[in-house]
Design a protein around this motif. Structure first.
Motif, PDB file in Angstrom:
ATOM      1  N   ASN A  52       0.860  -1.376  -0.082  1.00 15.45           N
ATOM      2  CA  ASN A  52       0.214  -0.038   0.034  1.00 15.45           C
ATOM      3  C   ASN A  52       0.843   1.309  -0.076  1.00 15.45           C
ATOM      4  N   ALA A  53       0.839   1.939  -0.980  1.00 13.21           N
ATOM      5  CA  ALA A  53       1.650   3.278  -1.250  1.00 13.21           C
ATOM      6  C   ALA A  53       1.360   4.334  -0.238  1.00 13.21           C
ATOM      7  N   VAL A  54       0.126   4.394   0.199  1.00 14.00           N
ATOM      8  CA  VAL A  54      -0.146   5.284   1.364  1.00 14.00           C
ATOM      9  C   VAL A  54       0.455   5.279   2.587  1.00 14.00           C
ATOM     10  N   PHE A  55       0.706   4.025   3.018  1.00  6.95           N
ATOM     11  CA  PHE A  55       1.545   3.717   4.294  1.00  6.95           C
ATOM     12  C   PHE A  55       2.931   4.391   4.220  1.00  6.95           C
ATOM     13  N   PHE A  56       3.481   3.955   2.865  1.00  5.01           N
ATOM     14  CA  PHE A  56       5.045   4.701   2.858  1.00  5.01           C
ATOM     15  C   PHE A  56       4.789   6.219   2.751  1.00  5.01           C
ATOM     16  N   ALA A  57       4.048   6.870   1.921  1.00  3.15           N
ATOM     17  CA  ALA A  57       3.908   8.215   1.850  1.00  3.15           C
ATOM     18  C   ALA A  57       3.835   8.860   3.143  1.00  3.15           C
ATOM     19  N   ASN A  58       2.767   8.277   4.068  1.00  2.22           N
ATOM     20  CA  ASN A  58       2.400   8.828   5.261  1.00  2.22           C
ATOM     21  C   ASN A  58       3.719   8.769   6.102  1.00  2.22           C
ATOM     22  N   ARG A  59       4.475   7.733   6.393  1.00  5.12           N
ATOM     23  CA  ARG A  59       5.604   7.661   6.799  1.00  5.12           C
ATOM     24  C   ARG A  59       6.688   8.414   6.467  1.00  5.12           C
ATOM     25  N   SER A  60       6.602   8.841   5.105  1.00  7.43           N
ATOM     26  CA  SER A  60       7.826   9.762   4.480  1.00  7.43           C
ATOM     27  C   SER A  60       7.518  11.358   5.231  1.00  7.43           C
ATOM     28  N   ILE A  61       6.145  11.694   4.852  1.00  5.69           N
ATOM     29  CA  ILE A  61       5.944  12.904   5.657  1.00  5.69           C
ATOM     30  C   ILE A  61       6.285  13.229   7.252  1.00  5.69           C
ATOM     31  N   ALA A  62       6.148  12.040   8.004  1.00  7.08           N
ATOM     32  CA  ALA A  62       6.546  11.815   9.472  1.00  7.08           C
ATOM     33  C   ALA A  62       7.923  12.165   9.509  1.00  7.08           C
ATOM     34  N   ASN A  63       8.876  11.482   8.670  1.00  4.11           N
ATOM     35  CA  ASN A  63      10.063  11.648   8.726  1.00  4.11           C
ATOM     36  C   ASN A  63      10.521  12.696   8.354  1.00  4.11           C
ATOM     37  N   LEU A  64       9.758  13.644   7.395  1.00  2.00           N
ATOM     38  CA  LEU A  64      10.352  14.792   7.167  1.00  2.00           C
ATOM     39  C   LEU A  64      10.050  15.727   8.101  1.00  2.00           C
ATOM     40  N   ARG A  65       9.082  15.568   8.981  1.00  3.93           N
ATOM     41  CA  ARG A  65       8.893  16.468  10.169  1.00  3.93           C
ATOM     42  C   ARG A  65       9.926  16.273  11.231  1.00  3.93           C
ATOM     43  N   LEU A  66      10.543  15.142  11.086  1.00  2.49           N
ATOM     44  CA  LEU A  66      11.651  14.866  12.096  1.00  2.49           C
ATOM     45  C   LEU A  66      13.050  14.967  11.517  1.00  2.49           C
ATOM     46  N   GLU A  67      12.993  15.753  10.299  1.00  7.22           N
ATOM     47  CA  GLU A  67      14.269  15.975   9.723  1.00  7.22           C
ATOM     48  C   GLU A  67      15.110  14.822   9.076  1.00  7.22           C
ATOM     49  N   ASN A  68      14.411  13.596   9.201  1.00  9.01           N
ATOM     50  CA  ASN A  68      14.975  12.242   8.618  1.00  9.01           C
ATOM     51  C   ASN A  68      14.744  12.372   7.210  1.00  9.01           C
ATOM     52  N   PHE A  69      15.473  13.141   6.309  1.00  5.57           N
ATOM     53  CA  PHE A  69      15.236  13.255   5.064  1.00  5.57           C
ATOM     54  C   PHE A  69      15.488  12.066   4.309  1.00  5.57           C
ATOM     55  N   GLY A  70      16.756  11.423   4.878  1.00  2.00           N
ATOM     56  CA  GLY A  70      17.155   9.889   3.822  1.00  2.00           C
ATOM     57  C   GLY A  70      16.155   9.253   3.936  1.00  2.00           C
ATOM     58  N   TYR A  71      15.334   8.959   5.450  1.00  2.00           N
ATOM     59  CA  TYR A  71      14.088   7.973   5.267  1.00  2.00           C
ATOM     60  C   TYR A  71      13.137   8.382   4.574  1.00  2.00           C
TER      61      TYR A  71
END
Length: 490
Positions: A52-71
């Motif tokens: 499910n692509a949504v799960f990865f995209a949602n985790r991506s934005i959460a990582n962006l908020r934590l400045e985990n840009f690589g993840y």
């Protein structure tokens, strides 16, 4: 945080439903800005259903908020791999690319969306805005090559700047910072007033002239019976900075401080923070120290608000001068030859010595790898060895890496900052790698405590003082940040 769980066969209906439930739970934590918990739950959802692509995209934005840009980048790429038509995943990946200063790659993502969805006005707008940024950067680069010899500090004519009669703020005395000046400045800033540009420029010119004469690694001598304080990230939280001085006393020759990078960005009182800190640097040059952080760089200042804030409160010209000054900030400090302090962390190679740090030519924007980059960007990890950085820059290093580095260089432990910690600090790697973060309730959302470290010269044992955020005027964090980037991170 990235999951390696790959489901090769069909996913059962039971797992699909369980994953959806976990995603919904994660979304609630995301709304409450508890990004770490949200990531944990998105990861569990992915373990149940990795298709499910949504799960990865949602985790991506959460990582962006934590400045985990690589993840964030790898999650967005995975979402795109699963669903080529999923526009939001391209936006997430573009935001990760932009956070890493890779604007051309971000532009490619927008261009792709405009091609597959030619009637999507939002995609057209984002492509156009990103294209403007890419062109502006190319133009600025061309100018800087043409004007390589131009030194902004030397081009400023202070004599041509007049102090208006109606200005009632603090004044330098014979062009010098005094205790009276800095005390009045802090009170002036609490009332949300602005230091006169003539004094602001003079402070920047003087700080640059002082820093240029310093090495990349500063040795600090703390007498046996004297106290020394180390503070972590401040991130433009001026009123919390004032609280540190309330709790621990103003800087002085008897009360020395080291501020360990990331003085600016995100918080919307960065100008007030940096001029207060630079004033103390000029007042007590041998008892007040400042390390460069990953946010004392042009790209981060462009994205996360400092450039916008300086331009709003003063001029774009002054924002460029700040970049020039930041290039000269030291990269690390060594206390009594026993404790090394840097903003980020240790290195991707085993043989780095203190002398190697001393030799770093620092007058530049940080490169994408090497000693300077890793001092500003790296993070510790609990596992042995090294791993690629969750941020996409620097590396992650384990307790064995820390131990080997300390033994090679005859050190007791390292102090670093760079990461939000719930308690304001964290002791890792058997007590040999300490993180200190001094911006409580980071970005008004994280709910963390702030902390600072005190020690005496004799034993250098770290003692931790923690504190909660104090109220500040109603100007939100990121108020001056790049609005286009904020749109991407919605």
């Amino acid at each position: 945080m990235s999951s390696n769980a790959e489901i090769t066969g069909p996913v059962s209906q039971e797992d699909i439903e369980a994953a959806e439930k976990l995603k919904n739970e994660a979304n609630e934590f995301f709304k409450k800005q508890n990004y770490n918990r949200a990531i944990e739950l998105y990861t569990k959802a992915i373990e149940k259903n990795s298709k499910n692509a949504v799960f990865f995209a949602n985790r991506s934005i959460a990582n962006l908020r934590l400045e985990n840009f690589g993840y964030a980048l790898s999650d967005a790429s995975k979402a795109i791999e699963l669903d080529r038509a999923y526009t939001k995943a391209y936006y997430r990946r573009a935001a990760a690319h932009m956070s890493l200063g890779k604007y051309k790659l971000a532009l490619k993502d927008f261009e792709y969306v405009t091609k597959v969805r030619p009637n999507d006005q939002d995609a057209k707008l984002k492509f156009s805005e990103c294209n403007k940024i890419v062109k502006k950067i190319a133009f600025e680069k061309a100018i800087s090559v043409d004007k390589k010899e131009v030194n902004i500090a030397d081009s400023i004519n202070l004599d041509a700047m007049t102090i208006e009669d109606e200005y009632e703020g603090p004044a330098l005395e014979d062009g010098k910072v005094t205790l009276k000046f800095v005390t009045e400045l802090m009170e002036f800033y609490k009332q949300q007033k602005r230091l006169h540009k003539k004094y602001a420029y003079k402070i920047l010119i003087d700080v640059k002239a002082y820093l240029q004469k310093q090495p990349s690694l500063i040795d600090i001598k703390v007498p046996d019976d004297e106290k020394f304080t180390v503070c972590g990230d401040i991130h433009g939280q001026f009123y919390d900075l004032m609280n540190i001085f309330q709790l621990n006393g103003l800087p002085s020759e008897k009360n020395p401080y080291l501020f360990n990078g990331d003085f600016v960005d995100r918080g919307s009182f960065s100008v007030e923070c940096i001029f207060t800190l630079f004033s103390f640097k000029l007042l007590f040059p041998n008892h007040f120290y400042m390390s460069r952080g990953n946010h004392e760089t042009r790209d981060m200042n462009h994205m996360y608000g400092f450039q916008g804030e300086v331009t709003s409160k003063y001029t774009a010209h002054m924002a460029d001068l700040f970049t020039e000054v930041y290039n000269w900030l030291p990269l690390a400090h060594c206390i009594n030859n026993r404790v090394l302090v840097m903003h980020g962390g240790l290195f991707s190679k085993d043989d780095v010595t203190l002398d190697d740090i001393r030799k770093v030519e620092r007058n530049k924007q940080p490169p994408e790898d090497g000693i300077m980059c890793e001092l500003l960007w790296s993070d510790p990890q609990p596992m042995m060895g090294r791993a690629p950085s969750k941020r996409g820059v620097g590396c992650q290093f384990g307790p064995d890496v820390t131990n080997n580095f300390l033994q090679r260089n005859g050190l007791d432990y390292v102090i670093r900052s760079h990461e939000v910690k719930n308690d304001g600090y964290e002791v890792a790697h058997d007590g040999k790698c300490i993180t200190v973060f001094s911006a409580p309730n980071y970005c008004d959302t994280m709910g963390n405590l702030g902390a600072f470290i005190t020690m005496t010269g004799k034993d250098l044992t770290p003692k931790f003082t923690t504190y909660e955020a104090v109220p500040h005027p109603d100007i939100k964090p990121m108020a001056y940040a790049n609005s286009f980037f904020s749109l991407l991170c919605q």
